[in-house]
Design an enzyme around this catalytic site. Structure first.
Site, mmCIF file in Angstrom:
data_model
loop_
_atom_site.group_PDB
_atom_site.id
_atom_site.type_symbol
_atom_site.label_atom_id
_atom_site.label_comp_id
_atom_site.label_asym_id
_atom_site.label_seq_id
_atom_site.Cartn_x
_atom_site.Cartn_y
_atom_site.Cartn_z
ATOM 1 N N ARG A 269 0.881 -1.209 0.007
ATOM 2 C CA ARG A 269 -0.164 -0.162 -0.062
ATOM 3 C C ARG A 269 0.887 1.223 0.062
ATOM 4 N NH1 ARG A 269 -4.702 -1.714 4.476
ATOM 5 N NH2 ARG A 269 -5.187 -3.811 3.568
ATOM 6 N N ARG A 284 2.303 1.412 10.282
ATOM 7 C CA ARG A 284 1.929 1.687 9.132
ATOM 8 C C ARG A 284 2.843 1.619 8.079
ATOM 9 N NH1 ARG A 284 -2.867 4.131 8.038
ATOM 10 N NH2 ARG A 284 -3.018 4.843 10.189
ATOM 11 N N GLU A 356 -5.776 -0.764 15.521
ATOM 12 C CA GLU A 356 -6.660 -1.695 14.731
ATOM 13 C C GLU A 356 -5.659 -2.843 14.243
ATOM 14 O OE1 GLU A 356 -8.095 -1.921 10.282
ATOM 15 O OE2 GLU A 356 -8.093 -0.092 10.890
ATOM 16 N N SER A 359 -10.223 -5.903 10.481
ATOM 17 C CA SER A 359 -11.548 -5.548 10.123
ATOM 18 C C SER A 359 -12.167 -6.310 9.285
ATOM 19 C CB SER A 359 -10.842 -4.185 9.350
ATOM 20 O OG SER A 359 -12.041 -3.299 8.983
ATOM 21 N N ARG A 397 1.337 -6.056 12.919
ATOM 22 C CA ARG A 397 0.749 -5.333 14.038
ATOM 23 C C ARG A 397 0.584 -6.378 15.157
ATOM 24 N NH1 ARG A 397 -3.537 -0.497 12.548
ATOM 25 N NH2 ARG A 397 -2.062 0.480 10.991
#
Length: 436
Positions: A269, A284, A356, A359, A397
């Site tokens: 990403r 991130r 987070e 999801s 994460r």
């Protein structure tokens, strides 16, 4: 893609629901295109009626021995006129399709209404954050002596990449293996290995294109000196993309459903628009690993499947004994394709907050319409499938959470019990100086 018939029959209601997603539907443009479409279709139907009438008149004239020359001339001019109208209608349909491509999914009525994450609603919590009797370090400071190297990654690739070696790399791999084993052996998913590069139509099917092109890494396959076209292809941002598209264009049987598949893949990403956020460490990154869960299910029970999927992701953290909370996302915070989303946020001690890590979303028939994926129901009718996706969970994460929650005062990291079989029985990762 939302059902265009909903727009035609319930436009004010649809526009109002989309506003809760911070999306202003181009109502005037849509209505202008619809009026033009209706006008062209009306003209087409009129000409078709004339053609049918002329055909009958020509037949009667020939039967009675009368001259049909004038009628035949009139009929001969109709195909060109009909072809022109069909071309115009095709252009209008393309414009409507292009408009719909940029419209997000309709939110489920149960979703909390709000502009952003401040309107998210916590559902429940699990576990109690550990109380430390020494100053807590973040994962970068804890893991640097253990083999986590951001400087080497920056030299090789730039910022927001990570290089790992030794036991910390082993721990990262162990987490992914543990997740895959849990989902395949207990939760009933079939493990898959997918391509990491996909074509544009695949990205379109799950809603990444055209809206999120700037968030994707793309490449042209083939040398520029060669003849022929060089299709633009994309590095996957999540395994949801190839997994969900395995059923694109298919007509399934209801007995084929549900389909439950999972894969561990890298995710790429660009993080466009997020500069300055979470620049330190692994929170991130431009490249990270994730174990993804995907379900393809009948339209009748997709929300029961969503609840199960959330529980599947929760069990990963429960077995790792990592505290977390589950929240329902507001209408303004959900992803483009989602009708309802639950996020799972894991406790990160150094930040003194939940972040987070998973999801889980029900996209209802939004992606199925884009992919053209349907099934023949037991009622004999054709329906669009419902698609669901969820992180089970983000490996990087999760590594952050394990390092920070299991850190010790001497710089070592205790291995969660459930991971020790994957680490050859190792109970701690210790700095080289301590080992010596």
């Amino acid at each position: 893609m939302i059902d265009i018939n909903l727009l035609r029959k319930q436009l004010p209601e649809v526009v109002a629901r989309l506003k809760t997603r911070n999306f202003e539907f181009p109502e005037k443009e849509f209505l202008a295109l619809e009026n033009e479409r209706k006008e062209i279709q009306s003209k087409t139907e009129e000409l078709q009626a004339v053609r049918n009438s002329l055909s009958r008149q020509i037949g009667q004239a020939k039967k009675s021995g009368e001259s049909a020359e004038d009628l035949m001339k009139e009929a001969a001019a109709l195909p060109e006129k009909l072809a022109d109208l069909e071309k115009q209608l095709g252009e209008i349909r393309n414009k409507l399709n292009n408009l719909l491509q940029r419209v997000p999914n309709l939110p489920n009525p149960e979703c909390p209404i709000g502009r952003d994450d401040r309107a998210n609603v916590e559902q429940w919590r699990w576990g109690t954050p550990r109380q430390f009797d020494f100053p807590v370090k973040d994962h970068v400071d804890v893991a640097a002596p253990l083999g986590m190297d951001f400087d080497t990654a920056a030299k090789l690739s730039g910022s927001r990449f990570c290089f790992m070696k030794g036991e910390i790399a082993h721990l990262h791999r162990a987490l992914a293996q543990f997740m895959l084993d849990l989902h395949t052996r207990k939760h009933g998913y079939t493990e898959c290995y997918t391509p990491y590069i996909v074509n544009a139509s695949t990205m379109y099917g799950t809603g990444q294109l055209p809206k999120f092109a700037e968030d994707l890494y793309s490449a042209r396959i083939g040398g520029y000196e060669e003849e022929g076209e060089h299709e633009l292809q994309y590095l996957i941002p999540t395994a949801e993309v190839p997994l969900t598209n395995t059923v694109s264009g298919k007509m399934l049987k209801e007995s084929d459903l549900p389909i439950k598949i999972t894969a561990q893949t890298p995710c790429f990403r660009s993080e466009a628009g997020s500069y300055g956020r979470d620049t330190r460490g692994m929170i991130r990154q431009h490249q990270f690993e994730k174990v993804e869960m995907v379900r393809i299910v009948p339209e009748t029970d997709s929300y029961a499947h969503l609840k199960e999927m959330v529980k599947n992701a929760e069990e990963v953290l429960q077995l790792l004994e990592l505290p977390y909370r589950v929240i329902m996302l507001s209408t303004g915070d959900m992803g483009f394709s989602a009708a309802q989303t639950f996020d799972i946020e894991v406790w990160v001690p150094a930040q003194n907050t939940y972040r987070e890590i998973s999801s889980c979303s029900n996209c209802e028939d939004f992606q199925a319409r884009r992919m053209g994926t349907r099934y023949k129901g037991k009622d004999g009718k054709t329906h669009y499938v419902h698609t669901l996706n969820g992180s089970g969970v983000a490996v990087g994460r999760c590594l952050v959470a394990v390092i920070e929650n299991y850190q010790n005062a001497d710089g070592s990291v205790t291995i969660p019990k459930v991971l020790r079989p994957y680490m050859g029985g190792l109970e701690k990762i210790e700095p080289p100086a301590k080992k010596a």
